[in-house]
Design a protein around this motif. Structure first.
Motif, short mmCIF file in Angstrom:
data_model
loop_
_atom_site.label_atom_id
_atom_site.label_comp_id
_atom_site.label_asym_id
_atom_site.label_seq_id
_atom_site.Cartn_x
_atom_site.Cartn_y
_atom_site.Cartn_z
N LEU A 147 7.78 8.26 -1.29
CA LEU A 147 6.81 8.48 -2.23
C LEU A 147 5.40 8.71 -1.44
CD1 LEU A 147 7.90 5.84 -4.94
CD2 LEU A 147 8.24 8.21 -5.08
N GLY A 148 5.33 8.77 -0.38
CA GLY A 148 4.21 8.79 0.41
C GLY A 148 2.93 7.97 0.28
N PHE A 149 3.33 6.81 -0.05
CA PHE A 149 2.45 5.80 -0.29
C PHE A 149 1.16 5.71 0.73
CE2 PHE A 149 5.01 2.55 -3.12
CZ PHE A 149 5.32 3.68 -3.93
N ASP A 150 1.62 5.56 2.19
CA ASP A 150 0.70 5.51 2.88
C ASP A 150 -0.64 6.87 3.02
OD1 ASP A 150 2.01 3.52 4.51
OD2 ASP A 150 3.02 4.81 5.88
N GLY A 151 -0.09 7.93 2.68
CA GLY A 151 -1.07 9.19 2.38
C GLY A 151 -1.82 8.75 1.01
N HIS A 152 -1.20 8.14 0.29
CA HIS A 152 -2.02 7.94 -1.05
C HIS A 152 -3.05 6.81 -0.98
CE1 HIS A 152 0.34 10.59 -3.67
NE2 HIS A 152 1.28 9.84 -3.49
N ARG A 179 -8.43 -1.16 -5.13
CA ARG A 179 -7.56 -2.11 -6.16
C ARG A 179 -6.44 -1.30 -6.10
NH1 ARG A 179 -10.48 -4.58 -10.77
NH2 ARG A 179 -11.62 -2.90 -10.15
N THR A 180 -6.30 -0.12 -6.45
CA THR A 180 -5.15 0.74 -6.49
C THR A 180 -4.49 0.90 -5.46
OG1 THR A 180 -6.40 1.98 -8.34
CG2 THR A 180 -4.34 2.76 -7.43
N ALA A 181 -5.18 0.87 -4.25
CA ALA A 181 -4.68 1.24 -2.78
C ALA A 181 -3.91 -0.19 -2.51
CB ALA A 181 -5.63 1.55 -1.84
N ARG A 182 -4.38 -1.28 -2.91
CA ARG A 182 -4.08 -2.37 -2.45
C ARG A 182 -2.61 -2.81 -3.44
NH1 ARG A 182 -8.04 -7.41 -1.87
NH2 ARG A 182 -9.18 -6.67 -0.08
N SER A 183 -2.57 -2.29 -4.65
CA SER A 183 -1.41 -2.20 -5.39
C SER A 183 -0.39 -1.56 -5.04
CB SER A 183 -1.71 -1.71 -6.87
OG SER A 183 -2.48 -2.60 -7.65
N LEU A 211 5.47 -2.91 0.13
CA LEU A 211 6.03 -3.92 0.70
C LEU A 211 7.39 -4.40 0.14
CD1 LEU A 211 3.11 -6.29 1.76
CD2 LEU A 211 4.62 -4.87 3.44
N GLY A 212 7.42 -4.26 -1.28
CA GLY A 212 8.77 -4.85 -1.95
C GLY A 212 9.65 -3.61 -1.82
#
Length: 86
Positions: free
Chosen positions: A54-59, A35-39, A45-46
């Protein structure tokens, strides 16, 4: 006191008995890491310019590796497709 560790995926130790589960209304389940990964994905995307910064892909990847696959008490499968994509 010994350290508690969660049972392995698919283990039914903590799952409610079948006769109790039959009384519950089945729903969908998405574990907290997924759920957190989907957030994070929605935020990326936004704000694509900040996603790389921020390294979103890694997180997201790290969180999906923590997928709980099944809800420990009801046995419902996590509806996230991260485990089925491998």
């Amino acid at each position: 006191m010994t350290a508690w560790s969660p049972p392995p995926p698919g283990d039914r130790r903590e799952q409610l008995p079948d006769d109790v589960l039959q009384l519950l209304v089945p729903g969908t389940y998405t574990c907290d890491p997924c759920r957190t990964a989907r957030s994070l994905h929605a935020v990326a995307l936004g704000q694509p310019e900040r996603a790389a910064e921020l390294g979103f892909d890694g997180h997201r990847e790290r969180l999906h590796t923590r997928c709980q696959i099944r809800q420990p008490w009801t046995g419902l499968e996590c509806r996230c497709r991260c485990q089925r994509e491998e």
